[in-house]
Design a protein around this motif. Structure first.
Motif, mmCIF file in Angstrom:
data_model
loop_
_atom_site.group_PDB
_atom_site.id
_atom_site.type_symbol
_atom_site.label_atom_id
_atom_site.label_comp_id
_atom_site.label_asym_id
_atom_site.label_seq_id
_atom_site.Cartn_x
_atom_site.Cartn_y
_atom_site.Cartn_z
ATOM 1 N N GLN A 90 43.061 27.105 41.228
ATOM 2 C CA GLN A 90 41.950 27.089 40.287
ATOM 3 C C GLN A 90 40.950 26.005 40.664
ATOM 4 O O GLN A 90 41.326 24.902 41.080
ATOM 5 N N GLY A 91 39.682 26.324 40.505
ATOM 6 C CA GLY A 91 38.627 25.372 40.809
ATOM 7 C C GLY A 91 37.376 25.702 40.022
ATOM 8 O O GLY A 91 37.359 26.621 39.188
ATOM 9 N N PRO A 92 36.284 24.983 40.282
ATOM 10 C CA PRO A 92 35.041 25.199 39.523
ATOM 11 C C PRO A 92 34.487 26.617 39.651
ATOM 12 O O PRO A 92 33.785 27.091 38.759
ATOM 13 N N THR A 93 34.797 27.311 40.773
ATOM 14 C CA THR A 93 34.274 28.667 40.948
ATOM 15 C C THR A 93 35.225 29.735 40.411
ATOM 16 O O THR A 93 34.938 30.929 40.532
ATOM 17 N N SER A 94 36.351 29.331 39.842
ATOM 18 C CA SER A 94 37.290 30.311 39.285
ATOM 19 C C SER A 94 36.721 30.887 37.991
ATOM 20 O O SER A 94 36.263 30.157 37.119
ATOM 21 N N THR A 95 36.759 32.218 37.886
ATOM 22 C CA THR A 95 36.193 32.905 36.731
ATOM 23 C C THR A 95 37.242 33.821 36.119
ATOM 24 O O THR A 95 37.944 34.545 36.833
ATOM 25 N N LEU A 96 37.342 33.796 34.815
ATOM 26 C CA LEU A 96 38.294 34.641 34.102
ATOM 27 C C LEU A 96 37.739 36.053 33.975
ATOM 28 O O LEU A 96 36.617 36.256 33.532
ATOM 29 N N LYS A 97 38.543 37.031 34.375
ATOM 30 C CA LYS A 97 38.210 38.436 34.208
ATOM 31 C C LYS A 97 39.204 39.060 33.228
ATOM 32 O O LYS A 97 40.403 38.793 33.295
ATOM 33 N N SER A 98 38.696 39.890 32.341
ATOM 34 C CA SER A 98 39.541 40.599 31.389
ATOM 35 C C SER A 98 39.152 42.075 31.430
ATOM 36 O O SER A 98 37.997 42.423 31.189
ATOM 37 N N THR A 99 40.119 42.919 31.785
ATOM 38 C CA THR A 99 39.829 44.331 32.002
ATOM 39 C C THR A 99 40.849 45.187 31.274
ATOM 40 O O THR A 99 42.033 44.839 31.215
ATOM 41 N N GLU A 100 40.394 46.310 30.722
ATOM 42 C CA GLU A 100 41.288 47.240 30.046
ATOM 43 C C GLU A 100 41.097 48.640 30.618
ATOM 44 O O GLU A 100 39.979 49.080 30.863
ATOM 45 N N PHE A 101 42.232 49.322 30.862
ATOM 46 C CA PHE A 101 42.217 50.698 31.347
ATOM 47 C C PHE A 101 43.014 51.548 30.362
ATOM 48 O O PHE A 101 44.070 51.141 29.877
ATOM 49 N N LYS A 102 42.521 52.761 30.086
ATOM 50 C CA LYS A 102 43.195 53.654 29.158
ATOM 51 C C LYS A 102 43.252 55.056 29.740
ATOM 52 O O LYS A 102 42.330 55.503 30.427
ATOM 53 N N ALA A 103 44.365 55.723 29.449
ATOM 54 C CA ALA A 103 44.518 57.129 29.818
ATOM 55 C C ALA A 103 45.535 57.729 28.863
ATOM 56 O O ALA A 103 46.690 57.292 28.831
ATOM 57 N N GLY A 104 45.113 58.710 28.074
ATOM 58 C CA GLY A 104 46.019 59.274 27.086
ATOM 59 C C GLY A 104 46.487 58.200 26.126
ATOM 60 O O GLY A 104 45.680 57.470 25.544
ATOM 61 N N ASN A 105 47.809 58.090 25.959
ATOM 62 C CA ASN A 105 48.372 57.069 25.076
ATOM 63 C C ASN A 105 48.656 55.756 25.801
ATOM 64 O O ASN A 105 49.166 54.820 25.191
ATOM 65 N N LEU A 106 48.349 55.711 27.085
ATOM 66 C CA LEU A 106 48.665 54.532 27.889
ATOM 67 C C LEU A 106 47.478 53.576 27.933
ATOM 68 O O LEU A 106 46.339 53.989 28.178
ATOM 69 N N SER A 107 47.749 52.296 27.693
ATOM 70 C CA SER A 107 46.714 51.258 27.737
ATOM 71 C C SER A 107 47.221 50.086 28.564
ATOM 72 O O SER A 107 48.358 49.632 28.385
ATOM 73 N N ILE A 108 46.390 49.611 29.492
ATOM 74 C CA ILE A 108 46.726 48.459 30.338
ATOM 75 C C ILE A 108 45.618 47.432 30.201
ATOM 76 O O ILE A 108 44.458 47.703 30.521
ATOM 77 N N GLN A 109 45.965 46.255 29.708
ATOM 78 C CA GLN A 109 45.021 45.145 29.578
ATOM 79 C C GLN A 109 45.472 44.020 30.499
ATOM 80 O O GLN A 109 46.627 43.588 30.432
ATOM 81 N N THR A 110 44.598 43.548 31.361
ATOM 82 C CA THR A 110 44.969 42.506 32.306
ATOM 83 C C THR A 110 43.928 41.391 32.325
ATOM 84 O O THR A 110 42.724 41.645 32.181
ATOM 85 N N LYS A 111 44.408 40.163 32.470
ATOM 86 C CA LYS A 111 43.549 38.984 32.566
ATOM 87 C C LYS A 111 43.914 38.230 33.834
ATOM 88 O O LYS A 111 45.096 37.990 34.095
ATOM 89 N N TYR A 112 42.880 37.844 34.600
ATOM 90 C CA TYR A 112 43.140 37.207 35.882
ATOM 91 C C TYR A 112 41.945 36.345 36.276
ATOM 92 O O TYR A 112 40.830 36.513 35.766
#
Length: 727
Positions: free
Chosen positions: A604-626
């Motif tokens: 981690q450093g000053p240029t590190s940026t938090l990304k938060s993304t969600e994917f959905k298909a039918g009843n399936l949901s995937i939320q990821t943070k990186y």
């Protein structure tokens, strides 16, 4: 030892501090930085109040909380950490006021919030305003000084904080030159490890207890090493600084102008000297590589050996329990130091200390001498597992054996009927439906040369749960506890206080380590300046051939170049997989060859940026943070992964799947192609057995996300798309 606590008010906390009026809650100033601090706790169900602790008495949040705040009484250190350092299930926020010495500044102070998970900026702003409102004088300027784990989140939200009137800063504004957090000296190998990899490096043997650690930042906890050098300022109120002083372990910050040429010392034997006095701080790193003969090394090692621990040998007392009122330090041989010394408290403060009894070593020895189902005694089983180790030990193997011993003590061993009857008789004066607290009391802690604070956990037990003639919950002392919480259970958990705190990695068989020549069917060849190593694996199909090419590995060193090459000094490192038959790839394609470029793990450093993304298909949901490296101005750049914070998967199993392990989450992106992810729950040790069984029943090996479409790879290696996709 056990006690029943009264719910009394305490002079050791208050809700407001005055930094001008000789505030008694301030800690003693650090040797060189001259900083003082007051630690505090905010209970999340009391968001209008701050509990400032007497930091001259309590150095750690945990010691204060379990002694002074009823909500935390009875918690072990691990339970306290889970309820205060992580957002999931968090009950309280820990923090500190940091105050500079008056010669530097008389009109400002810092506010810190401690947490392993990044806090939402809105929450930080609200807590900041609350704390600021409780500090006098009102004219003093408050500055938010984020700790290591919060720093990147704070930088990312700098515009928001500016709008909210929250000033950002660090202790650097009050410091010039090097900083000595703990004076002392050490001789050892200088090892650089980034802050995010320290525990992993320690477990894998890259960093050892006899090494001097050089790191880019200082996290909340560090393993025991010979000395510490940080390239980013820390604060003297941190756990690391307090413990370094306790162990007389040199700990220093080097200002940037002092770091030139430091990389030439990494990996070499060096001496670290930290000296702090009224004239300032002096930090020296001296190159000793190849200059010490074995006799001199032995003499240095002898000088670093701490004074021998003077132990009082335990003796049988002939009874299993004793009242503490008449105990004195001469009884340590029967009941341990904590219980024996509590007798002094009882006689001095009979009306302001809880009644307690002490359990003798007779009970412990009798417990050890019981015969287990294996046919051996518990004492023999413990010896058989631990006698194989000497210092320095294989920490991974030792942790496994310690965990096995804890399970034997906690789950397999039992008090016999005679012991149970005597214990119940001794506990009769206590309320049967009141929680009784069991604490460790040994003859090997709290001596002049050794402090055992924080090594042993305490547990509560309900006497009525052992008297009600059944094993069915809920607990008679707490209807919110679905299972019984008897006193025998609590005592065995105290007995099982054998622990080392290390964070393990994945441990799956697919991971290779050691010299490549030891890998299956390995061979090495040279192609110009490149070095190529090949070996064979049985994943994803038998006969898979892997090729690792290091470009320019043999390029000569010239001029002033460093004679030792690190990964960053090589050209491209490429890993290519050659499959004997087509295997599924992203989308509906199959491939017989794939390649990836390998890079050193980013920090981690000053240029590190938090990304938060969600994917959905039918009843399936995937939320990821990186976290990724975000380049402010760049045409067609890929955003390199720093680390995953968390992935949550819903709809695949009855319970939500939470992934936090390094190996269970993968990411890649291309200049012209989409961002892709792989999530493999079976590689995360935090995923429970029931969830893994559900995945097997559903024929799910892993989840793939490609161009916002979700695919599932079955146990047979086949891919199937989850329909009705939507983001």
């Amino acid at each position: 030892m056990l006690r029943a606590d009264a719910n009394d008010a305490s002079p050791n906390w208050k809700n407001q501090v005055n930094l001008e009026a000789g505030e008694q809650f301030l800690s003693q100033p650090s040797d060189w930085m001259g900083l003082s601090w007051v630690k505090f706790i905010i209970l999340l169900d009391e968001p209008w109040r701050v509990y400032f602790q007497s930091s001259s008495r309590y150095g750690f949040h945990y010691d204060f909380a379990v002694a002074e705040l009823p909500v935390f009484r009875g918690m072990s250190l691990a339970e306290f950490d889970r309820s205060t350092l992580y957002r999931d299930g968090q009950q309280a926020v820990l923090g500190a006021l940091v105050v500079p010495k008056r010669e530097v500044s008389t009109n400002e102070y810092g506010i810190q919030f401690v947490g392993r998970d990044p806090y939402p900026p809105a929450s930080v702003a609200a807590w900041f305003d609350l704390v600021r409102s409780t500090v006098l004088p009102r004219s003093a300027r408050a500055i938010y000084m984020p700790v290591f784990e919060q720093r990147n989140a704070a930088l990312d939200a700098s515009d928001f904080f500016r709008e909210q009137g929250v000033a950002l800063g660090s202790v650097e504004r009050w410091v010039s030159g090097d900083v000595c957090y703990s004076s002392g000296w050490a001789v050892g190998r200088l090892v650089f490890v980034s802050a995010t990899r320290i525990q992993q490096a320690y477990e894998q043997g890259e960093l050892k207890s006899e090494d001097i650690l050089l790191t880019d930042e200082v996290p909340a906890e560090l393993p025991l090493v010979a000395g510490i050098v940080t390239l980013t300022l820390a604060t003297p109120n941190s756990h690391v600084a307090i413990l370094a002083n306790s162990f007389q372990e040199p700990f220093a910050y080097l200002q940037p102008s002092r770091t030139n040429g430091l990389d030439r010392l990494v990996g070499k034997e060096a001496m670290l000297i930290c000296r702090a006095n009224e004239l300032g701080c002096q930090v020296q790193l001296i190159d000793l590589d190849g200059q010490l003969d074995p006799k001199t090394k032995e003499e240095f090692a002898r000088l670093r050996v701490p004074p021998p621990i003077q132990l009082v040998a335990k003796e049988p007392r002939g009874v299993l329990a004793m009242p503490t009122d008449q105990l004195s330090p001469t009884d340590i041989k029967y009941v341990g130091g904590k219980a024996a010394n509590f007798g002094i408290v009882r006689r001095a403060l009979p009306d302001n200390s809880p009644e307690a009894i002490a359990l003798t070593f007779d009970l412990w020895d009798g417990f050890l001498d019981q015969t287990l189902p294996s046919g051996r005694t518990l004492r023999t089983e413990i010896s058989a597992r631990l006698d194989q180790y000497s210092y320095p030990a294989n920490l991974v193997a030792l942790r496994a054996d310690l965990d096995a011993i804890k399970r034997l003590i906690r789950d397999t061993a039992r008090f016999d009927r005679s012991q149970q009857e005597q214990i119940l008789q001794a506990l009769a004066p206590f309320r049967s439906k009141g929680k009784i607290r069991f604490r460790s009391s040994t003859n090997v802690e709290d001596t002049e040369a050794f402090t055992g604070a924080g090594l042993y956990d305490s547990y509560s037990g309900c006497l009525e749960d052992d008297l009600d003639a059944d094993d069915e919950g809920p607990s008679q002392c707490d209807p919110n506890e679905p299972e019984e919480r008897g006193v025998f259970r609590a005592m065995q958990k105290v007995f099982a206080n054998v622990d080392l705190t290390y964070t393990g990695s994945d441990g799956q068989s697919r991971r290779l380590s050691g010299y490549p020549s030891s890998w299956p069917k390995a061979s090495t060849r040279i192609d110009g300046l490149d070095v190529i190593t090949e070996w064979e694996m049985d994943q994803p199909v038998a006969g898979t051939r892997l090729e690792l090419r290091v470009t320019d590995a043999l390029k000569p060193v010239q001029g002033s170049d460093l004679p030792v090459k690190t990964l960053s000094a090589f050209g491209r490192v490429t890993l290519t997989a050659h499959y004997p038959e087509p295997v599924p790839s992203f989308g509906s394609t199959s491939v017989v060859e794939e390649a990836v470029y390998l890079k050193p793990q980013l920090t981690q450093g000053p240029t590190s940026t938090l990304k938060s993304t969600e994917f959905k298909a039918g009843n399936l949901s995937i939320q990821t943070k990186y976290l990724v490296v975000d380049y402010e101005i760049c045409a067609g750049c890929t955003y390199d992964l720093v680390e995953f914070l968390e992935t949550r998967i819903q709809g695949a199993t009855s319970e939500e799947i939470i992934l936090r392990d390094y190996f269970s989450q993968s990411y890649t992106t291309e200049h012209t192609g989409p961002t892709r992810f792989i999530f493999e729950p079976r590689l995360d040790p935090g995923v429970g057995a029931e969830t893994l069984s559900e995945l097997v029943a559903a024929n799910i090996k892993l989840f793939l996300v490609d161009n916002n479409k979700i695919w599932i790879m079955g146990l047979d290696g086949r891919l199937r798309e989850v329909t009705t996709a939507g983001r």
